[in-house]
Design an enzyme around this catalytic site. Structure first.
Site, short mmCIF file in Angstrom:
data_model
loop_
_atom_site.label_atom_id
_atom_site.label_comp_id
_atom_site.label_asym_id
_atom_site.label_seq_id
_atom_site.Cartn_x
_atom_site.Cartn_y
_atom_site.Cartn_z
N ASN A 8 -40.21 27.99 28.87
CA ASN A 8 -40.93 29.00 29.66
C ASN A 8 -42.35 29.26 29.14
O ASN A 8 -43.05 30.13 29.63
CB ASN A 8 -40.14 30.31 29.69
N THR A 22 -41.22 31.50 16.26
CA THR A 22 -42.55 31.02 16.62
C THR A 22 -42.90 29.81 15.78
O THR A 22 -42.38 29.63 14.69
CB THR A 22 -43.61 32.13 16.40
N HIS A 73 -53.47 -16.92 21.05
CA HIS A 73 -53.29 -17.94 22.08
C HIS A 73 -53.48 -17.29 23.45
O HIS A 73 -53.03 -16.16 23.68
CB HIS A 73 -51.87 -18.53 21.97
N ASN A 74 -54.17 -18.00 24.36
CA ASN A 74 -54.42 -17.44 25.71
C ASN A 74 -54.91 -15.99 25.60
O ASN A 74 -54.38 -15.08 26.24
CB ASN A 74 -53.16 -17.51 26.57
N GLU A 106 -59.05 -17.74 22.07
CA GLU A 106 -59.03 -18.90 22.96
C GLU A 106 -59.65 -18.57 24.31
O GLU A 106 -59.47 -17.46 24.83
CB GLU A 106 -57.59 -19.39 23.15
N ASP A 109 -59.93 -20.47 28.09
CA ASP A 109 -59.62 -21.56 29.02
C ASP A 109 -60.67 -21.54 30.14
O ASP A 109 -60.70 -20.60 30.94
CB ASP A 109 -58.23 -21.39 29.63
N HIS A 165 -55.69 -18.88 33.34
CA HIS A 165 -54.68 -19.89 33.02
C HIS A 165 -54.57 -20.81 34.24
O HIS A 165 -53.99 -20.43 35.26
CB HIS A 165 -53.34 -19.23 32.69
N GLU A 215 -60.84 -24.39 25.56
CA GLU A 215 -60.05 -25.36 26.32
C GLU A 215 -60.86 -25.64 27.58
O GLU A 215 -60.92 -24.83 28.50
CB GLU A 215 -58.65 -24.81 26.64
N LYS A 247 -65.00 -24.20 18.49
CA LYS A 247 -64.00 -25.25 18.33
C LYS A 247 -63.81 -25.91 19.69
O LYS A 247 -63.36 -25.29 20.66
CB LYS A 247 -62.67 -24.68 17.85
N ASP A 262 -27.91 7.12 15.78
CA ASP A 262 -27.03 6.76 14.67
C ASP A 262 -27.74 5.65 13.88
O ASP A 262 -27.47 4.47 14.07
CB ASP A 262 -25.68 6.23 15.18
N ASP A 322 -30.90 2.09 16.17
CA ASP A 322 -29.88 3.04 16.60
C ASP A 322 -28.60 2.25 16.88
O ASP A 322 -28.54 1.46 17.83
CB ASP A 322 -30.36 3.78 17.85
#
Length: 754
Positions: A166, A206, A317-318, A347, A349, A362, A396, A445, A649, A702
């Protein structure tokens, strides 16, 4: 409570009259006042999706609440602790796309930790935009500079506000019972009512935390009763003894004890006495110095003057993808996120785009496209924010010669002197330069016409093929993968020339240090199985890049440990995909200032090494170690199932990742219905044959006897970075972000096998 040892739960240590630590000192700030009063901001998802939302900072100084003016009672919230930064102006793809419609002074972006998407907003006036930009920045700074006690205060306050339905700033007993469930506490109702009655103020509580409850609980633990034998203070010599014997610090314990008292003891009286109180001791154990991770390994501490081939390099990668490889979104944010995580090899592409403007995506899929020039501009902006050491830009290339020339122009014009286009000393190298020599530089590269030793006519082109593309194509596609290369782009390749791998024998007699080959995960594993020692030797001289199988269309990852055990430096992973594999990557590169470079063990830098991951006992200097981990307790574990009345748990599993003989895992029993302060006091033992390559991963789950356990939190670090003794492990989410104050308390022993 239960910060250290667990024990009988009493979360009712509350008194009236304290305000939120986060709000203290900033409530009168004019920016914060604007945020608390509320503003109508335009939430932007795309050029066509722009909708007004009412935003307001709640009274806790932490929660930002927002809703549509017409959405009835529905609303959303997020915490300032979820935010990493605020970008001002058109600093996102979405806001750039509407730059003509909304000026920069109205726009800002809230950047979240981890992989959560950004929130792009437009204010109605420049003043209002500045209020939110500066206000949120102040709140972020406040949360980032809180000490452990303040974090725990804030954690309790957060739960209080969630349970106070509330919103009257007080709690009746019904709300308290719900609070207990939300905080993962199982308590007998009569006991809860008794505690509530004792601590009540007009039948209400409180939200102000009283640490006397915490002290009563931890004083009863075995650790504290053995240390604080004569009262609630440790004298200097007692603290020295604890540091020397229990924390394994040896001779340096005397000076360190004095430093700890000065740094963590809150009582000036105790400081003058050369003593540490229970409060100060708790603050030390919960600090970075009391963490499982060696503080001296968090900063840059390794030799950075060796050849690039002597380092593991954090690699993506990608990189352009935020999701999967079939329909996922390509985004500049993916590059920003990877670079912020310390990634040093990204990378790109590249494919022919419209109007002679190359694009990145891609190929032959439904992934979206982004402009190559925008990727390079993003790289310039973010390449060296997390690390000053070199970034490798892995191209690439599927572009025509004409658009390759455009790529070369963009690279030169945008990156300028950042791009390494010449030999450092004008001589053909016999070994690769070091990260230290290449600070602030970007290396390309890519395929290259000829070698560094040759001079070719500027109009010369040659047929070269992309190895990664070829590996994932059938025979017909392979013939099409052949392409011409422009001299302009070829000239930009210096120290990372992509070449086809011709075998270890060929490499020994013909390979140049600046030549780099890429291996699919299956090819790398095959080579490791057939010629492990040869692979390790090869990687002392050459850079190797490994990448996920093309069949991983969901952007899942392979285990990078298999590749690191072979000495492969550029082990490229899909950074957008959370899980074990990225936990290991984050764990390895958490050391050395998170700079993205980790030096390989000395036996993987010797060109004549005979090391084989399958036979670690045959290497020179072989010394296996015993790792003993006493899992003592957990503190304030996050709730994983939000169902009413559900309490975790928890169990703890410890995993060893390294050479094959070191792969192992063991776990504690589970504790029923206690995520607040579970106590295990169980010891797990491991033998580590190659400690230099081992990573240790702590996982909390858990337990569920009927289905798969749910993930709660994890923490991964190199074995060589572990501090023995009584230590806290601050847990991370599945996304790799902090989840304070959730932690484990352990006692770690490392010894030589006899």
């Amino acid at each position: 409570s239960g910060l250290i040892s667990g024990g009988d739960t009493n979360p009712f240590g509350v008194t009236s009259g304290r305000v939120c630590d986060l709000c203290a000192g900033i409530q009168d700030d004019p920016y914060i006042q604007v945020m608390m009063a509320g503003s109508t901001l335009r939430k932007v998802k795309s050029r066509s999706w722009k909708k007004n939302r009412y935003f307001r900072l709640l009274e806790d100084g932490l929660t930002i609440w927002y809703k549509s003016r017409w959405a009835g009672r529905g609303h959303s919230t997020f915490s300032v602790t979820d935010l990493e930064a605020v970008r001002e102006g058109h600093q996102s793809e979405v806001l750039l796309s509407i730059a003509e419609e909304f000026p920069a002074e109205l726009c800002f972006t809230l950047v979240f930790h981890g992989r959560q998407g950004n929130l792009d907003l437009v204010a109605e006036s420049p003043d209002e935009a500045q209020a939110w930009i500066q206000g949120v920045r102040k709140l972020i700074h406040k949360t980032q500079t809180m000490d452990e006690k303040e974090r725990l205060d804030q954690w309790v306050l957060d739960w209080f506000h969630k349970a106070d339905k509330n919103k009257d700033g007080k709690m009746n007993f019904k709300e308290v019972k719900k609070l207990l469930k939300m905080m993962n506490v199982e308590m007998n109702e009569d006991h809860a009512l008794h505690l509530f009655t004792v601590r009540r103020r007009n039948q209400r509580l409180t939200p102000s935390y009283d640490f006397s409850s915490l002290k009563r609980l931890v004083k009863d633990s075995e650790l504290f009763s053995s240390i604080f034998r004569y009262g609630e203070k440790l004298m200097l010599e007692e603290l020295e003894s604890f540091l020397s014997v229990e924390q394994h610090e040896g001779e340096q314990s005397t000076q360190h004890a004095q430093e700890l008292i000065e740094c963590y003891e809150p009582s000036e009286t105790a400081k003058k006495q050369g003593a540490m109180s229970l409060d100060g001791f708790q603050m030390y154990l919960c600090s970075q110095e009391g963490s499982i991770f060696k503080p001296e390994h968090q900063d840059l501490y390794q030799d950075m003057s060796q050849p690039l081939s002597h380092y593991f390099i954090s690699s993506s990668h990608n990189t352009y993808l935020l999701e999967d490889q079939l329909r996922g979104q390509s985004s500049l944010e993916a590059y920003i996120q990877a670079l912020k995580r310390g990634c040093r090899c990204v990378e790109v592409d590249c494919w022919d785009g419209y109007d002679e403007d190359p694009v990145v995506y891609h190929g032959h899929t439904l992934t979206s496209k982004i402009l190559f020039k925008d990727v390079i501009s993003t790289l310039k902006e973010y390449a060296f924010r997390a690390s000053e050491f070199p970034v490798i830009l892995s191209i690439e290339n599927h572009c025509s010669v004409e658009q390759q020339k455009v790529m070369a122009q963009y690279l030169r014009q945008i990156l300028g002197d950042m791009l390494q286009t010449t030999l450092l000393d004008g001589q053909v190298p016999q070994q690769l330069p070091s990260p230290q020599e290449l600070k602030g530089k970007i290396l390309l590269k890519a395929k290259k016409i000829g070698g560094l030793e040759e001079y070719l006519d500027e109009t010369c082109t040659d047929e070269v093929s992309d190895e990664e593309e070829m590996a994932n194509c059938d025979a017909e596609m392979k013939s099409k993968a052949k392409s011409k290369m422009s001299r302009e782009l070829s000239d930009l390749v210096v120290y990372c020339k992509s070449v086809h791998f011709g075998g270890f024998e060929h490499a020994r007699s013909h390979a140049k240090c600046y030549e780099i080959s890429s291996f699919s995960e299956s090819k790398a594993k095959k080579l490791a199985k057939e010629a492990g020692t040869d692979f390790v030797q090869y990687n002392t001289r050459q850079l190797s890049r490994t990448y996920p199988s093309g069949l991983r269309t969901d952007s899942s990852n392979y285990n990078p440990q298999d590749m690191w055990s072979m000495g492969c430096q550029i082990v490229a992973l899909n950074f957008q995909t959370a899980g074990l594999e990225m936990d290991l990557n984050d764990g390895l590169f958490r050391q050395n200032g998170c700079c993205g470079y980790v030096i390989k063990p000395d036996f993987m830098r010797d060109g004549n090494t005979q090391f084989s991951p399958d036979k670690p006992e045959e290497r020179e200097g072989y010394k296996p170690l015993r790792l003993s981990i006493q899992v003592i307790s957990g503190q304030q574990l996050p709730k994983v199932n939000q169902k009413e009345g559900s309490i975790v748990d928890p169990l703890v599993r410890v995993e060893i990742h390294g050479v094959p003989q070191d792969q192992a895992k063991d776990e504690t029993s589970h504790i029923n219905n206690n995520g607040f302060n579970p106590v295990w006091n169980e010891t797990l033992d491991f033998t580590i044959h190659t400690p230099e390559l081992a990573l240790v991963r702590f996982v909390v789950e858990d337990y569920d006897k009927a289905s798969r356990n749910d993930f709660i939190g994890q923490y991964t670090l190199p074995f060589t970075c572990i501090q023995p003794g009584y230590r806290h492990i601050h847990l991370l989410s599945k996304d790799g972000t902090a989840i304070p104050p959730s932690s484990l308390f352990v006692n770690i022993s490392i010894s030589e096998l006899t």
